[in-house]
Design an enzyme around this catalytic site. Sequence first.
Site, mmCIF file in Angstrom:
data_model
loop_
_atom_site.group_PDB
_atom_site.id
_atom_site.type_symbol
_atom_site.label_atom_id
_atom_site.label_comp_id
_atom_site.label_asym_id
_atom_site.label_seq_id
_atom_site.Cartn_x
_atom_site.Cartn_y
_atom_site.Cartn_z
ATOM 1 N N ASP A 54 0.850 -1.194 0.000
ATOM 2 C CA ASP A 54 0.000 0.000 0.000
ATOM 3 C C ASP A 54 0.887 1.246 0.000
ATOM 4 O OD1 ASP A 54 -2.209 1.917 1.134
ATOM 5 O OD2 ASP A 54 -3.291 0.053 0.745
ATOM 6 N N TRP B 124 -0.045 0.255 -4.666
ATOM 7 C CA TRP B 124 -1.010 1.337 -4.384
ATOM 8 C C TRP B 124 -0.630 2.596 -5.165
ATOM 9 C CZ3 TRP B 124 -0.384 6.256 -2.399
ATOM 10 C CH2 TRP B 124 -1.481 6.886 -1.783
ATOM 11 N N LYS C 120 -4.211 -0.746 -6.572
ATOM 12 C CA LYS C 120 -5.250 -0.104 -5.750
ATOM 13 C C LYS C 120 -5.189 1.395 -6.057
ATOM 14 C CE LYS C 120 -6.435 0.626 -0.870
ATOM 15 N NZ LYS C 120 -6.056 0.225 0.490
ATOM 16 N N ASP D 90 -6.408 4.972 -5.165
ATOM 17 C CA ASP D 90 -6.981 5.690 -4.023
ATOM 18 C C ASP D 90 -7.316 7.144 -4.386
ATOM 19 O OD1 ASP D 90 -7.737 6.071 -1.386
ATOM 20 O OD2 ASP D 90 -5.862 5.314 -0.538
ATOM 21 N N ASN E 247 -7.931 10.585 -1.753
ATOM 22 C CA ASN E 247 -8.078 10.836 -0.321
ATOM 23 C C ASN E 247 -8.489 12.236 0.107
ATOM 24 O OD1 ASN E 247 -7.594 8.329 1.134
ATOM 25 N ND2 ASN E 247 -5.631 8.361 0.092
ATOM 26 N N CYS F 107 -10.823 2.931 -4.662
ATOM 27 C CA CYS F 107 -10.771 3.270 -3.241
ATOM 28 C C CYS F 107 -10.839 4.795 -3.158
ATOM 29 C CB CYS F 107 -9.442 2.758 -2.669
ATOM 30 S SG CYS F 107 -9.167 3.185 -0.941
ATOM 31 N N ASP G 39 -12.692 2.148 5.259
ATOM 32 C CA ASP G 39 -11.504 2.029 6.113
ATOM 33 C C ASP G 39 -11.884 1.496 7.482
ATOM 34 O OD1 ASP G 39 -9.620 2.748 4.328
ATOM 35 O OD2 ASP G 39 -9.411 4.814 5.002
HETATM 36 C C1 DGJ Z 1 -6.935 5.379 2.360
HETATM 37 C C2 DGJ Z 1 -7.312 3.945 2.051
HETATM 38 O O1 DGJ Z 1 -8.665 3.750 2.263
HETATM 39 C C3 DGJ Z 1 -6.458 3.013 2.912
HETATM 40 O O2 DGJ Z 1 -6.847 1.692 2.698
HETATM 41 C C4 DGJ Z 1 -5.013 3.224 2.583
HETATM 42 O O3 DGJ Z 1 -4.763 2.819 1.264
HETATM 43 C C5 DGJ Z 1 -4.623 4.673 2.785
HETATM 44 N N1 DGJ Z 1 -5.522 5.557 2.091
HETATM 45 C C6 DGJ Z 1 -3.219 4.929 2.327
HETATM 46 O O4 DGJ Z 1 -2.867 6.229 2.356
#
Ligand code: DGJ
Length: 725
Positions: A371, A414, A479, A481, A483, A529, A551
């Site tokens: 990740d 990731w 993966k 992401d 955020n 994600c 999460d």
């Molecule tokens: C948010 C994701 O939901 C987590 O699983 C993980 O990948 C973190 N970001 C990593 O920064």
Amino acid sequence: MAIKFNKDTKVFTLDTNNTSYLFFVNEDNTLEHLYYGNKLNSYNLNYLHKFINGGWSSHYLDKVTLEEKEFKDYYSESALYELANSCTYDKRESPLLIKNKDNSFYNNFRYLKHKIYKYEGNPSIYPHSLHKLDNEEVLEIELYDELNDLTVILKYIVFPFENVISRSLKIKNGKLPNTIHKAYSFSLDLMNKEYSYLHFYGDWSYERHLEKSKISYGKQYISSFTGRSGHEENPSLILFNDSTSESNGECFGFSLVYSGNFKISLERNKFDSIRVMGGINEECFIKPLEAFEEFECPEVILTYSNQGFNALSHNFHDFIREHIITSKFVHEERPILLNSWEGFYFDFDTEKVIDYITKSKNIDNELFVLDDGWFINRNDDLNGLGDWEIDTNKVDLNKVIEACHKNNLKFGLWFEPEMINHKTKLFKEHRDYVLGRKDINLVLSRHQLVLDMSNDEVIDYLFNKISKILNTYDIDYVKWDHNRYLSEIYSEVNKGISEGYLYHLVTLGTYKLFYKLTHSFPNILFEGCASGGGRFDLGMLYYTPQIWCSDETDPIQRTFIQYGTSYIYPLSTIGAHVSKNPITSYKTKAEIALFGTYGFEFNPSKITLEDTLEIKEINEVFHKFHKDAIVDGDLYRLSNPFESNYFSMMSVSKNKEKAVVLLLNYKKETPRYRFLKLYGLNENYNYLLSNGEVVSGEHLMNVGINITRWLNEFDTEFLTLIKVD
Ligand code: DGJ
């Protein structure tokens, strides 16, 4: 034929195996909605076409006779429209708001022509409109607003087997300048039968919780303005009535094929009709149309069941698996995944990772995912996003992949492509790649800013950087992401446009990158994600056959999240892992994760032999049952944790020969008569249960499984069923 047009009555009939959808062209060439519901093999137009004359009827001036006796009052505000016009006598909110040359918002779209054809390819700007189609019939209706020289094309695709109709809408400008202020994908007027609505609200680590509300008089809506579909609301909604349960009663489902800002609104007016409509959120949205320019709205998926929510979910699940997900992995048994995040976060080096991989063989995982934290300047979440160079001082990917292969594991990595940290090389060299004006104080969230995905140069940059890594290393899984929310957005290359429209261009740009990467690397399994499940929608599923669902890895909390997610999305798409959270046994955690993609998220060297054995037991179930009963099977929700003391669901293979059942209770309960009735089995089959009993389908569906015993907190009843002769 799924789509019919009656030349005499001008009625369009759109039939799936179990549903009918009817509307017609009235005398004034306006489209009026007639019916959506259980399949009608015959109908009486006079009975279907009803309107309310409250004594204040409205009608067109040119229809008035001298005596004012012979007027038609279908223009009253009670009529059910297929596409309502704005600024007319209809006082409900309209799905389109287009400002005309003279600053007015008056639109009057009238039927011009239509065509019915078999699907012919992809004329759409949305990559995900390229459904996997198998001769489905399409209806396109052209409506024209003469005053403003504007055309609207309503498009319907009928999917008979899945009982789904997809709708979308395109606006084509003529010579005059017109400006879109709102363009929804659909509107649907239903005669009210005291409907309520079910929506999926939430937060980070609290995604897709269920709320059922009465549709009250006036307007209510769910929406997102975060630049992604969001944790807060899912772009889906279900209408139902008081008698609807999981296995009985009427319900309508709506889900947008869109990952950006959305809105789905409901309006109940004084005549007790319900207008449900939705599409791109109109907040801050202004899109001027050049002469002959077109604007296309995202699709929406409509489905109906008169056999309750489980049957509605089957429609969605089958449709998503057959027509939305394009990945080759859609029907495959996915490898059991071990993700590094909760095991060591950013704190690792080559040795630690290899040790982790070696130890992980105890739990028989098949894919190891490294990740966040493997690229330069990424030892915490303050820096590193955007440069996408491997931190070779920290981790030697060649050695890591070699260790994976030695242990017979696949390897995954990731990425968070759409984001940038301001301390990076990319930020220094290309401030112009970042969304947000230079002269304002931008908001950092998780210490990061967002890249301008409306800029093709940014997409090329990201594609080159990411594909270089994917080409250089043997990578089986990615993966993807995302955020943070988007905020204060502004683009250096798309100056002078409204924020709402820019959000939309950013969403389309993101799709472009997804398209390029997933099509260049079709053998890589992509998982979506967004801080857990903040972008769980049909737009994303087109590219990624599974999405990390939250999460929140506390297994008890997850039962609520997975339960809510399952209304629209198939279990095979719901990313679910066993974590180190000590609230239940590893066996219970694994049983819950099994009703999703299944995998692990803990340090394998830190668990006991006993825990390992519990995991191995469920791994065995995974290999025997997951593909048939869960990836491709039919889900039945048996007990709703939001409304009872139990979470319970089962999933049955299409041929009804295999099933997996789980019941988990929350509060301790004393012994009492308790039978859990099963669904979806073949009543004539005998099943061998994992507790050693042989029981007939008839018995299991009429009497149920006997759980007359003490139930302690978080006890489970977990059973597999397999047909025996
Ligand atoms: C948010 C994701 O939901 C987590 O699983 C993980 O990948 C973190 N970001 C990593 O920064």
